[in-house]
Write a protein that holds these residues in place. Structure first.
Motif, PDB file in Angstrom:
ATOM      1  N   GLN A 358       0.875  -1.199   0.019  1.00 37.98           N
ATOM      2  CA  GLN A 358      -0.183  -0.069  -0.115  1.00 37.98           C
ATOM      3  C   GLN A 358       0.925   1.314  -0.053  1.00 37.98           C
ATOM      4  N   GLU A 359       0.723   1.982  -1.147  1.00 38.32           N
ATOM      5  CA  GLU A 359       1.833   2.995  -1.231  1.00 38.32           C
ATOM      6  C   GLU A 359       1.276   4.313  -0.612  1.00 38.32           C
ATOM      7  N   VAL A 360       1.604   5.157   0.116  1.00 38.84           N
ATOM      8  CA  VAL A 360       1.133   6.473   0.563  1.00 38.84           C
ATOM      9  C   VAL A 360       1.570   7.491   0.120  1.00 38.84           C
ATOM     10  N   ARG A 361       0.972   8.269  -0.710  1.00 32.55           N
ATOM     11  CA  ARG A 361       1.629   9.200  -1.584  1.00 32.55           C
ATOM     12  C   ARG A 361       1.138  10.596  -1.048  1.00 32.55           C
ATOM     13  N   ARG A 362       1.808  11.430  -1.084  1.00 31.64           N
ATOM     14  CA  ARG A 362       1.366  13.108  -0.693  1.00 31.64           C
ATOM     15  C   ARG A 362       0.703  13.557  -2.116  1.00 31.64           C
ATOM     16  N   LYS A 363      -0.531  13.851  -2.008  1.00 33.40           N
ATOM     17  CA  LYS A 363      -0.832  14.424  -3.267  1.00 33.40           C
ATOM     18  C   LYS A 363      -0.363  15.900  -3.523  1.00 33.40           C
ATOM     19  N   SER A 364       0.660  16.327  -4.014  1.00 30.52           N
ATOM     20  CA  SER A 364       1.069  17.452  -4.065  1.00 30.52           C
ATOM     21  C   SER A 364       0.691  18.222  -5.202  1.00 30.52           C
ATOM     22  N   LEU A 365       0.419  19.280  -5.153  1.00 27.27           N
ATOM     23  CA  LEU A 365       0.110  20.019  -6.432  1.00 27.27           C
ATOM     24  C   LEU A 365       1.362  20.431  -7.019  1.00 27.27           C
ATOM     25  N   LYS A 366       2.573  20.431  -6.471  1.00 26.95           N
ATOM     26  CA  LYS A 366       3.653  20.676  -7.098  1.00 26.95           C
ATOM     27  C   LYS A 366       4.168  19.557  -7.846  1.00 26.95           C
ATOM     28  N   LEU A 367       3.687  18.457  -7.270  1.00 27.56           N
ATOM     29  CA  LEU A 367       4.400  17.070  -7.990  1.00 27.56           C
ATOM     30  C   LEU A 367       3.449  16.914  -9.372  1.00 27.56           C
ATOM     31  N   ILE A 368       2.244  17.410  -9.442  1.00 29.25           N
ATOM     32  CA  ILE A 368       1.491  17.205 -10.660  1.00 29.25           C
ATOM     33  C   ILE A 368       1.978  18.498 -11.600  1.00 29.25           C
ATOM     34  N   LEU A 369       2.411  19.398 -10.945  1.00 29.18           N
ATOM     35  CA  LEU A 369       2.828  20.560 -12.288  1.00 29.18           C
ATOM     36  C   LEU A 369       3.985  20.115 -12.652  1.00 29.18           C
ATOM     37  N   GLU A 370       5.186  19.641 -11.796  1.00 29.60           N
ATOM     38  CA  GLU A 370       6.241  19.007 -12.271  1.00 29.60           C
ATOM     39  C   GLU A 370       6.231  18.211 -13.395  1.00 29.60           C
ATOM     40  N   LYS A 371       5.126  17.347 -13.288  1.00 22.49           N
ATOM     41  CA  LYS A 371       5.050  16.261 -14.305  1.00 22.49           C
ATOM     42  C   LYS A 371       4.596  16.809 -15.413  1.00 22.49           C
ATOM     43  N   LYS A 372       3.692  17.608 -15.423  1.00 16.79           N
ATOM     44  CA  LYS A 372       3.094  18.385 -16.630  1.00 16.79           C
ATOM     45  C   LYS A 372       4.101  18.974 -17.210  1.00 16.79           C
ATOM     46  N   LEU A 373       4.795  19.852 -16.423  1.00 14.71           N
ATOM     47  CA  LEU A 373       5.986  20.603 -17.104  1.00 14.71           C
ATOM     48  C   LEU A 373       7.037  19.843 -17.712  1.00 14.71           C
ATOM     49  N   ALA A 374       7.114  18.510 -17.270  1.00 18.78           N
ATOM     50  CA  ALA A 374       8.241  17.483 -18.015  1.00 18.78           C
ATOM     51  C   ALA A 374       7.778  17.248 -19.432  1.00 18.78           C
ATOM     52  N   ILE A 375       6.206  16.981 -19.331  1.00 18.06           N
ATOM     53  CA  ILE A 375       5.596  16.405 -20.654  1.00 18.06           C
ATOM     54  C   ILE A 375       5.673  17.327 -21.561  1.00 18.06           C
ATOM     55  N   LEU A 376       5.343  18.846 -21.174  1.00 21.48           N
ATOM     56  CA  LEU A 376       5.251  19.863 -22.063  1.00 21.48           C
ATOM     57  C   LEU A 376       6.689  20.180 -22.626  1.00 21.48           C
ATOM     58  N   GLU A 377       7.598  19.979 -21.910  1.00 13.56           N
ATOM     59  CA  GLU A 377       9.046  20.341 -22.297  1.00 13.56           C
ATOM     60  C   GLU A 377       9.178  19.218 -23.625  1.00 13.56           C
ATOM     61  N   ARG A 378       8.970  17.948 -23.283  1.00 14.74           N
ATOM     62  CA  ARG A 378       9.085  16.980 -24.265  1.00 14.74           C
ATOM     63  C   ARG A 378       8.382  17.297 -25.479  1.00 14.74           C
ATOM     64  N   ALA A 379       7.290  17.704 -25.298  1.00 10.34           N
ATOM     65  CA  ALA A 379       6.438  18.121 -26.540  1.00 10.34           C
ATOM     66  C   ALA A 379       6.810  19.172 -27.160  1.00 10.34           C
ATOM     67  N   ILE A 380       7.398  20.342 -26.464  1.00 10.94           N
ATOM     68  CA  ILE A 380       8.099  21.308 -27.166  1.00 10.94           C
ATOM     69  C   ILE A 380       9.222  21.114 -28.180  1.00 10.94           C
ATOM     70  N   GLU A 381       9.922  20.051 -27.473  1.00  9.61           N
ATOM     71  CA  GLU A 381      11.228  19.643 -28.228  1.00  9.61           C
ATOM     72  C   GLU A 381      10.818  18.997 -29.628  1.00  9.61           C
ATOM     73  N   SER A 382       9.672  18.076 -29.506  1.00  8.75           N
ATOM     74  CA  SER A 382       9.277  17.741 -30.786  1.00  8.75           C
ATOM     75  C   SER A 382       8.648  18.593 -31.636  1.00  8.75           C
ATOM     76  N   ASN A 383       7.742  19.844 -30.983  1.00  3.99           N
ATOM     77  CA  ASN A 383       7.100  20.809 -32.029  1.00  3.99           C
ATOM     78  C   ASN A 383       7.723  22.404 -31.419  1.00  3.99           C
ATOM     79  N   PRO A 384       8.970  22.605 -31.827  1.00  4.53           N
ATOM     80  CA  PRO A 384       9.495  24.031 -31.499  1.00  4.53           C
ATOM     81  C   PRO A 384       8.979  25.036 -31.762  1.00  4.53           C
ATOM     82  N   SER A 385       7.985  24.968 -32.981  1.00  2.96           N
ATOM     83  CA  SER A 385       7.311  26.188 -33.561  1.00  2.96           C
ATOM     84  C   SER A 385       5.850  26.455 -32.961  1.00  2.96           C
TER      85      SER A 385
END
Length: 1170
Positions: A358-385
């Motif tokens: 049973q994994e106990v995770r802290r539902k942190s807003l910062k954690l969600i934002l960091e994951k979204k930011l990482a995904i968007l940076e990957r997307a911008i690398e593929s679509n720079p314009s």
């Protein structure tokens, strides 16, 4: 003297006794106490010596050694116990009281006795731990009496193993003061279980009073549905309870499979009565299900490992998203969906946890934002314009970065995409809402930079970036947004000058400069602007083009100006009552100057004035403030929209909604809730489109009512001059539309007089409005324009001149011709005439013979109109009904195949349906009218999507969804009127409004009707559910605003009932927590996308908290509002009224942000001293 006086005569074995000597007797004289018995001491000594004789010779050494060791060990153990005890005390929580070990000071003997007692306890405990075969020697009662004053070594009395104890005769006074013994004097132990050995369980029991057990019971309370574990369960997807082999179609019931058992007999050990079915019997035997065919899917797995199916589902979704973006990295929607999926992923349990763990995770807003930011940076690398991905990344970074870093990132993005107008809009809004870096001059120059850059792209001078579609429209939207920004900041002179300059730059451009780029045209325009010639709205304005022609011929001929009686403003009369508080006087003067001085100041050359004669330099507008914002508009629709936007800016209502690109940023006035005339006259007072923002010159606090209707004399002359300048630019229908706007402005002022019930002002305004209407109708182009006749007759009706209004209506109908139902203007005129007549009715008795039926009947007869004579023939009624039915069928069939350009068809359809429904209502009943509206709405809904695709982005085309909206308004208004004059259920009206509002959630008229009918209902649950449904499905801010208004109306109603002085009140509306509900609505609204930067919403929130008396919370909310809307001067003015003690602080803040302060505190002090 011996160490132990009682045993002074006793020695070691083999030594002579000295107890009989005379010296020893003297030494024992102190033992002459009668309570002391020498025989007892000798008996104890004899027993001790007998035991010592039985021990081997080496035993004394062993005993001595063990004594020293044991004493050392006991001391060590005592110190260890003491240190551990101290550590435990330090680890205890701070809220518990620490009890000291120090006792009250007594005599030395008692303290020695206490020390000896503790030493013996430690000695016994230590020797008991260190030696397994310890001698538990106990003394009898006499021995204890003997040792009551002195301690005895336990090793010295090993022979007496029966009873070893001490009696402490010293009383403890604390036992009288407290309920129990000191916890430090009680031996510690851990109880295993709740039972006790040696008691009869059937007859005896023990009740344990323990705080620990109570805590455990408290912790074992059943969890509520909102607990963390239960929320996890609610957020996860349910597991379908069905068999794999069952069909996918849902069945009406869930089959229960019977199992065949080996034992044919029904009665078994687990089923003695034979009442259980075979599956239950097998379950009771603990065997489980034998047949794989009848076993439910994953029953055992789900019961043993909950969450595995859920995790596998989430893992599958994660794999699908990764596969999409990996296989097609250019798919922007796939990246955006992957980013949005992170919220769903964080709501459920982690799919990466191992089985059974049973994994106990802290539902942190910062954690969600960091994951979204990482995904968007990957997307911008593929679509720079791609701009959308970069905007999403910047939106996320707002939570992490400081404003200066964010501004730098925005500047980089704008530098890469200077031709993207949508990006510019977001950048302007971002900079405008940053309180730390905000100032009016910075933002105004940023608007100019934006428009000049887009103008360069439009001209083609910026070769590096192409022109994107819709740029010209977006440039006009940004320009209008800039004007409203300056108005809200208090710089109304600059806003008016911007409109004046662009209208002159657009409509009066000389032919010689039209081929130049925008910047070149601006350079030619600057000399005209600085020449001092009259501008748009000023008397004698001729325009840029005429000035250029005259300059080529040698300049203007100086004409003698007309001498007009100007309204002199006595500045000394601005303070009417010096006894008022200083903040109230400041608000009055500020409002007065805002209303009078919104026009830019220019030196009057006839009076030989210069720029130095201006008392307030801020009233002068330089060309540098507006030159960069001038743009080129080539589209005629955009040019007309510029004019109507300027008229709306001045407070003139227009026939169509023409708002800035982001309307909610400009909303700062709560006039969207005004519904006095709408409630009194539901059929006719549909009202003109209420913008929701203050017109120029009207900036007041929320609590005070508007002092002035319309504008002062100078402002009214300005609007009149604007119309006179614009009329020659147009002809035909467009010119008539301008006349309609002007007449609607006069009607709106009369409506304000009726709402305020100012009869004196109404009479004066009526004379002016009638004079204007007659002058407009005298124009050759307007004599046969039925829309103007319609407004003039309506004006007379509002003024109370019913007979004169009927004469105007009859005259217009007689001269209208014989087109009948084929003329949209004639249908609209007849519909308004009939509606006004119906509103005069008090009941529906004999309504068939009324004037309204006569009007609607004559409309269907393609002949000359005959005034009402007092009766209506039944034959004419039947003919009219048939004519209406045929005409409606023709238009409904024509709607499907009609061309998009035929706007008159949509208007004609709305007017025809209104006439037919009102005719059926008067001749048959309300149900027949509702049936017509229902049939028309169904037909328009069917054809709506097709027409919406064809209409495109043209500004002047009214598409069929707009026609459907108008039909819905007619439907709901008729139902409201019928409920007013007769008994009718509320449900049909409520259903019609809810259906319409789901389709048109931003229609203010429909919302006003909805909250009007809901305030009469005792139950607010339906309305609350509906508001919640609409706010979830749309981004419009109107549902939030009207939901808050409905709750505030309900709260006000309850307070009025509870405060009524009518004796004992039994509340029929049991509502609690309304204030908290309203605050929650406000919080959700200001967090929405459109509500964050809406000054009106923040003003309402601040007003509500101030009305509750929460001054400190209101002040905090004020600064929070400034963080999102630092440009809105109305927020600062409201704060002056709510927090009068901080007047100077508020004015300093306005000065720091460069907002317009017309009355500095120094000037106010001087005015008060005069």
């Amino acid at each position: 003297m011996a160490l132990f006086p009682a045993f002074a005569g006793a020695g070691e074995p083999g030594e002579p006794r000295a107890g009989s000597s005379e010296g020893s007797r003297k030494e024992l004289d102190w033992l002459s106490n009668p309570s002391f018995s020498t025989e007892d001491a000798l008996v104890v000594h004899q027993r001790t010596t007998e035991v010592s004789n039985l021990i081997p010779e080496k035993s004394p050494q062993i005993r001595t050694t063990s004594r020293s060791e044991s004493s050392g060990e006991s001391d060590t153990d005592g110190s260890l116990k003491q240190s551990s005890k101290n550590r435990k005390k330090k680890q205890k929580k701070h809220h518990r009281y620490k009890k000291t070990k120090k006792k009250t000071k007594g005599d030395s003997s008692s303290s020695e006795l206490d020390l000896d007692t503790k030493h013996i306890k430690d000695k016994a405990a230590g020797s008991g731990r260190n030696r397994g075969n310890k001698a538990s020697a106990n003394l009898d009662k006499k021995t204890s009496d003997l040792a009551s004053n002195r301690s005895v070594w336990l090793d010295d009395i090993q022979a007496f193993t029966a009873e070893t104890f001490r009696i402490d005769k010293k009383p403890d006074p604390a036992n009288w003061a407290y309920k129990s013994l000191y916890r430090g004097d009680i031996a510690r132990y851990k109880r295993r279980g709740e039972s006790c050995l040696g008691i009869d369980a059937k007859k005896q029991c023990i009740t344990w009073d323990s705080s620990a057990s109570k805590r455990k019971q408290l912790q074992r309370q059943p969890e509520r549905y909102f607990a963390k574990n239960n929320v996890k369960m609610l957020n996860t997807d349910g597991i379908p309870v069905r068999n794999k082999s069952s069909p996918s179609e849902p069945t009406a019931f869930m089959p229960v499979f019977q199992m065949e058992t080996d034992d044919p007999s029904n009665k078994t050990e687990v089923n003695p009565l034979g009442i259980y079915d075979p599956s239950t019997t097998v379950w009771l035997e603990g065997k489980g299900c034998k047949s794989a065919d009848h076993e439910p899917v994953n029953t055992q797995q789900t019961s043993q490992e909950p969450g595995i199916d859920i995790n596998s589902t989430l893992m599958t979704k994660v794999e699908e998203h990764n596969k999409k973006v990996r296989e097609n990295p250019r798919d922007i929607n796939a990246w955006m969906e992957f980013v949005s999926f992170q919220d769903e992923l964080m709501r459920g349990p982690s799919p990466y946890a191992s089985k059974g763990e049973q994994e106990v995770r802290r539902k942190s807003l910062k954690l969600i934002l960091e994951k979204k930011l990482a995904i968007l940076e990957r997307a911008i690398e593929s679509n720079p314009s791609n701009v959308d991905l970069k905007l999403a990344r910047l939106k996320l970074c707002t939570e992490f970065w400081e404003p200066p870093a964010l501004i730098k990132e925005w500047q980089k993005l704008i530098f890469l995409h200077p031709n993207n107008p949508e990006l510019w809009k977001k950048y302007l809004l971002f900079c405008q809402s940053q309180f730390t870096t905000f100032s009016v001059s910075k933002i105004n120059s940023l608007y100019g930079k934006c428009l000049s850059t887009l103008a360069a792209v439009q001209d083609g001078s910026m070769v590096s970036h192409p022109l994107l579609p819709g740029t010209e429209e977006a440039m006009l939207a940004i320009f209008i947004q800039q004007c409203h920004f300056l108005r809200q900041a208090g710089h109304s002179e600059k806003a008016v000058s911007l409109f004046q300059a662009l209208i002159d730059f657009t409509f009066f451009k000389p032919d010689s400069v039209k081929d130049l780029p925008t910047r070149g045209q601006v350079e030619f325009f600057e000399p005209f602007w600085d020449s001092g010639e009259p501008r748009i709205g000023e008397k004698g304005a001729r325009g840029w083009k005429a000035w250029m022609h005259q300059q080529e011929k040698g300049g203007w001929i100086a004409l003698k100006p007309d001498e007009d009686d100007e309204e002199e403003i006595d500045e000394d009369q601005e303070i009417k009552d010096k006894t008022l508080p200083k903040w109230r006087i400041w608000l009055d003067i500020e409002y007065s100057r805002e209303a009078r001085h919104w026009l830019p100041w220019r030196p009057d050359k006839t009076k030989k004035e210069t720029e130095e004669d201006c008392e307030d330099p801020e009233r002068q507008v330089l060309f540098d403030d507006l030159g960069p914002s001038l743009i080129r508009l080539s589209n005629p629709d955009l040019q007309r929209q510029l004019l109507y936007s300027f008229l709306q800016f001045l407070g003139v209502p227009c026939t169509s909604k023409l708002f800035p690109s982001n309307f909610y940023i400009a909303m700062d006035e709560n006039n969207i809730f005004d519904s006095v005339l709408s409630d009194e006259k539901p059929l006719t007072w549909a009202g003109f489109p209420l913008s929701g923002f203050n017109s120029i010159g009207h900036m007041d606090t929320t609590l005070r009512e508007r002092h002035h209707i319309g504008h002062y004399k100078e402002g009214e002359l300005f609007i009149q001059n604007v119309f006179h300048v614009l009329f020659p630019l147009f002809s035909g229908k467009e010119k008539s539309e301008l006349s309609i706007c002007w007449l609607q402005y006069e009607i709106s002022k009369i409506g304000q007089c009726l709402q305020t019930k100012n009869k004196k002002k109404l009479k004066a305004q009526g004379r002016k409005s009638k004079k204007l209407a007659k002058n407009l109708l005298k124009a050759p182009d307007n004599r046969n324009h039925l829309s103007l006749w319609r407004l003039y007759a309506y004006l007379e009706w509002l003024l109370g001149n019913t007979d004169d209004a009927r004469k105007v209506f009859d005259t217009a109908l007689c001269t209208a011709g014989t087109e009948g139902l084929k003329s949209p203007q004639l249908c609209s005129l007849s519909l308004l005439y009939a509606q006004l007549e119906v509103e005069l009715l008090e009941s529906l008795e004999g309504v068939v013979m009324s004037r309204a039926v006569h009007i609607l009947t004559k409309l269907t007869e393609n002949g000359t109109y005959v005034p009402y004579s007092g009766q209506v023939l039944s034959v004419n009624v039947l003919k009219a009904r048939k004519a209406y039915e045929n005409a409606l069928q023709d238009y409904l069939s024509k709607t499907v195949v009609s061309d998009q350009g035929q706007v008159s068809d949509a208007n004609q359809l709305v007017n025809l349906v209104g006439c037919y429904a009102l005719f059926q209502y008067l001749t048959v009943g309300i149900d027949a009218a509702v049936l017509i509206y229902a049939q028309t709405s169904e037909k328009l809904k069917a054809s709506g999507p097709q027409k919406r695709e064809n209409t495109g982005q043209n500004f002047r085309i009214q598409n069929f969804p707009t026609a459907l909206e108008a039909v819905t308004l007619l439907h709901t208004n008729l139902l409201r009127f019928h409920m007013k004059i007769s008994v009718y259920p509320l449900n049909p009206l409520r259903e019609a409004l809810t259906e319409a509002l789901k389709r048109y959630p931003s229609n203010q008229s429909l919302w006003r009707s909805y909250i009007h009918i809901q305030r009469k209902s005792h139950s607010a649950s339906k309305a609350r559910r509906f508001f919640d449904c609409v706010t979830r499905s749309t981004n419009s801010l109107e549902p939030w605003l009207f939901a808050i208004q409905a709750e505030q109306m309900r709260k006000k109603l309850i307070e009025n009932v509870q405060r009524a002085d009518v004796g004992e009140i039994h509340c029929t509306i049991p509502e609690t927590g309304l204030a908290n509900r309203i605050v929650a609505l406000f919080e959700h609204a200001v967090q929405s996308e459109n509500g964050t930067h809406c000054p009106l919403l923040w003003r309402m929130y601040l007003n509500f908290l101030a009305s509750l008396g929460k001054k400190e919370i209101s002040k905090g909310l004020f600064y929070k509002a400034l963080q999102n809307c630092p440009w809105a001067k109305v927020l600062y003015i409201d704060a002056v009224e709510y927090f009068p003690d901080h007047l100077q602080e508020t004015l300093d803040l306005m000065t720091e942000k460069e907002l317009r302060v017309r009355v500095p505190m120094e000037e106010l002090e001087l005015l008060l001293e005069v």
